[in-house]
Design an enzyme around this catalytic site. Structure first.
Site, PDB file in Angstrom:
ATOM      1  N   ASP A  37       0.862  -1.178   0.000  1.00  0.00           N
ATOM      2  CA  ASP A  37       0.000   0.000   0.000  1.00  0.00           C
ATOM      3  C   ASP A  37       0.900   1.231   0.000  1.00  0.00           C
ATOM      4  OD1 ASP A  37      -2.347   1.596   0.270  1.00  0.00           O
ATOM      5  OD2 ASP A  37      -1.894   1.843   2.392  1.00  0.00           O
ATOM      6  N   SER A  38       0.302   2.376  -0.245  1.00  0.00           N
ATOM      7  CA  SER A  38       1.069   3.612  -0.212  1.00  0.00           C
ATOM      8  C   SER A  38       1.510   3.943   1.216  1.00  0.00           C
ATOM      9  CB  SER A  38       0.209   4.749  -0.757  1.00  0.00           C
ATOM     10  OG  SER A  38      -1.011   4.797  -0.055  1.00  0.00           O
ATOM     11  N   GLU A  98      -5.289   8.523   9.532  1.00  0.00           N
ATOM     12  CA  GLU A  98      -3.865   8.435   9.921  1.00  0.00           C
ATOM     13  C   GLU A  98      -3.645   9.054  11.304  1.00  0.00           C
ATOM     14  OE1 GLU A  98      -0.730   7.807   8.009  1.00  0.00           O
ATOM     15  OE2 GLU A  98      -1.732   6.873   6.317  1.00  0.00           O
ATOM     16  N   HIS A 116      -8.178   3.450   3.832  1.00  0.00           N
ATOM     17  CA  HIS A 116      -8.348   4.090   5.136  1.00  0.00           C
ATOM     18  C   HIS A 116      -9.810   4.196   5.589  1.00  0.00           C
ATOM     19  CE1 HIS A 116      -4.303   5.178   4.160  1.00  0.00           C
ATOM     20  NE2 HIS A 116      -4.137   5.844   5.275  1.00  0.00           N
ATOM     21  N   CYS A 175     -11.221   3.079  -0.539  1.00  0.00           N
ATOM     22  CA  CYS A 175      -9.906   3.547  -0.100  1.00  0.00           C
ATOM     23  C   CYS A 175      -9.559   2.768   1.161  1.00  0.00           C
ATOM     24  CB  CYS A 175      -9.961   5.051   0.196  1.00  0.00           C
ATOM     25  SG  CYS A 175      -8.438   5.680   0.931  1.00  0.00           S
ATOM     26  N   CYS A 200      -3.715  -1.156  -2.044  1.00  0.00           N
ATOM     27  CA  CYS A 200      -4.022   0.262  -2.232  1.00  0.00           C
ATOM     28  C   CYS A 200      -5.034   0.422  -3.377  1.00  0.00           C
ATOM     29  CB  CYS A 200      -2.731   0.990  -2.565  1.00  0.00           C
ATOM     30  SG  CYS A 200      -2.915   2.728  -2.928  1.00  0.00           S
TER      31      CYS A 200
HETATM   32  N1  DGL Z   1      -3.989   3.739   0.091  1.00  0.00           N
HETATM   33  C1  DGL Z   1      -4.652   4.760  -0.658  1.00  0.00           C
HETATM   34  C2  DGL Z   1      -5.882   4.169  -1.338  1.00  0.00           C
HETATM   35  O1  DGL Z   1      -6.415   3.162  -0.949  1.00  0.00           O
HETATM   36  C3  DGL Z   1      -5.037   5.923   0.219  1.00  0.00           C
HETATM   37  C4  DGL Z   1      -3.864   6.784   0.624  1.00  0.00           C
HETATM   38  C5  DGL Z   1      -3.162   7.432  -0.552  1.00  0.00           C
HETATM   39  O2  DGL Z   1      -3.699   8.371  -1.150  1.00  0.00           O
HETATM   40  O3  DGL Z   1      -2.065   7.000  -0.852  1.00  0.00           O
HETATM   41  O4  DGL Z   1      -6.336   4.722  -2.303  1.00  0.00           O
END
Ligand code: DGL
Length: 276
Positions: A19-20, A161, A195, A193, A82
């Site tokens: 993931d990012s 976060e 999060h 997403c 992600c």
């Molecule tokens: N992990 C990203 C997503 O699911 C969210 C955070 C980001 O923008 O990197 O899209």
């Protein structure tokens, strides 16, 4: 005595997840619940998060770098946890690597289509995910007549976060963001997403009890299980201190450890910083 050669048991190899940042831990949580014998190697690109507001070229470039790193760890499957990376990088990753690779978009779309009764589905995600129309295309592939309403909610990432996922501010932000979704009369809303599952309570309160929220992470974990079972790759080894999961990040491990408490509800002992 002569040592026996090691048997190359593919099923005991780890699953790579990336993931990012920390958000993909919501997918790890589901994987741990559903597949307790699987070792996971996780990469959180914390040094370059967020992906959600970056260009397609940049996200594909980052995704390839992370995938190469995980491939070197001899993973048996790659899960792009992600949503943003899944939306834009999946075809390129599939062309480059020849192990099973899945993202979070198709499992989420499939579950939404099984859920909707009025044929109106909402999708909330980052700007990148919404702009790519990945969910819209995946939903329309299942049923062309489905009405899809998409809405980016970028602030949710920061609220999650920082652990501001259940307070008054989170509720106000959710109410404001979700006003247009409410107007569209959707009966199913994809949390597109990583999060957003952390803000489930405030999102549900904003859209009302009747709207079913789809957690793409949960659906993805189910799909991972199906794929591994079909390929005879499910691990039968019990997890212990020796074959524990490992977490890598591209920035300070301590911040990741702190936030991961909220995502996984457990302490992470093995978090390493690497430079790709
Ligand atoms: N992990 C990203 C997503 O699911 C969210 C955070 C980001 O923008 O990197 O899209």
């Amino acid at each position: 005595m002569k040592k026996l050669p090691e048997i190359n048991d593919e099923s005991s190899r780890p699953i790579g997840v990336f993931d990012s940042g920390v958000g993909g831990l919501t997918v790890v949580k589901e994987l741990n619940r559903l597949l307790p014998n699987e070792k996971i190697i996780y990469f959180g690109d914390t040094g370059r998060v967020p992906y959600g507001n970056k260009s397609k070229e940049t996200i594909v470039h980052y995704s390839l770098q992370v995938a190469y790193f995980l491939m070197k760890k001899k993973i048996k499957m790659l899960v792009v946890a992600c949503n943003t990376a899944s939306s834009v990088s999946l075809p390129t990753l599939k062309r480059h690597f020849h192990i099973p690779i899945i993202g979070v978009i198709d499992p989420g779309a499939k579950s939404a289509m099984e859920t909707t009764r009025n044929n109106k589905v909402g999708v909330i995600g980052t700007l990148g995910t919404v702009r790519s129309n990945a969910y819209k295309k995946a939903l329309r592939k299942i049923k062309t007549s489905v009405k899809v309403f998409q809405d980016p909610c970028p602030l949710f990432v920061h609220l999650a976060e920082d652990g501001w996922n259940r307070n008054r501010i989170a509720q106000m932000v959710a109410d404001e963001y979700l006003k247009p979704v409410k107007k569209m009369d959707v009966d199913t809303l994809i949390l597109g997403c990583t999060h957003y599952p952390l803000l489930k309570d405030v999102i549900q309160k904003s859209v009302g009890k009747k709207v079913v929220l789809i957690d793409s992470g949960r659906e993805t974990a189910k799909e991972v299980k199906n794929i591994l079972a079909k390929k005879g790759l499910l691990s039968t080894k019990k997890m212990n201190e020796k074959n524990h999961s490992i977490f890598y990040v591209s920035d300070f491990p301590h911040k990741f450890k702190e936030v991961s408490q909220r995502f996984l509800s457990k302490d992470l002992k093995h978090v390493h910083k690497v430079i790709l």
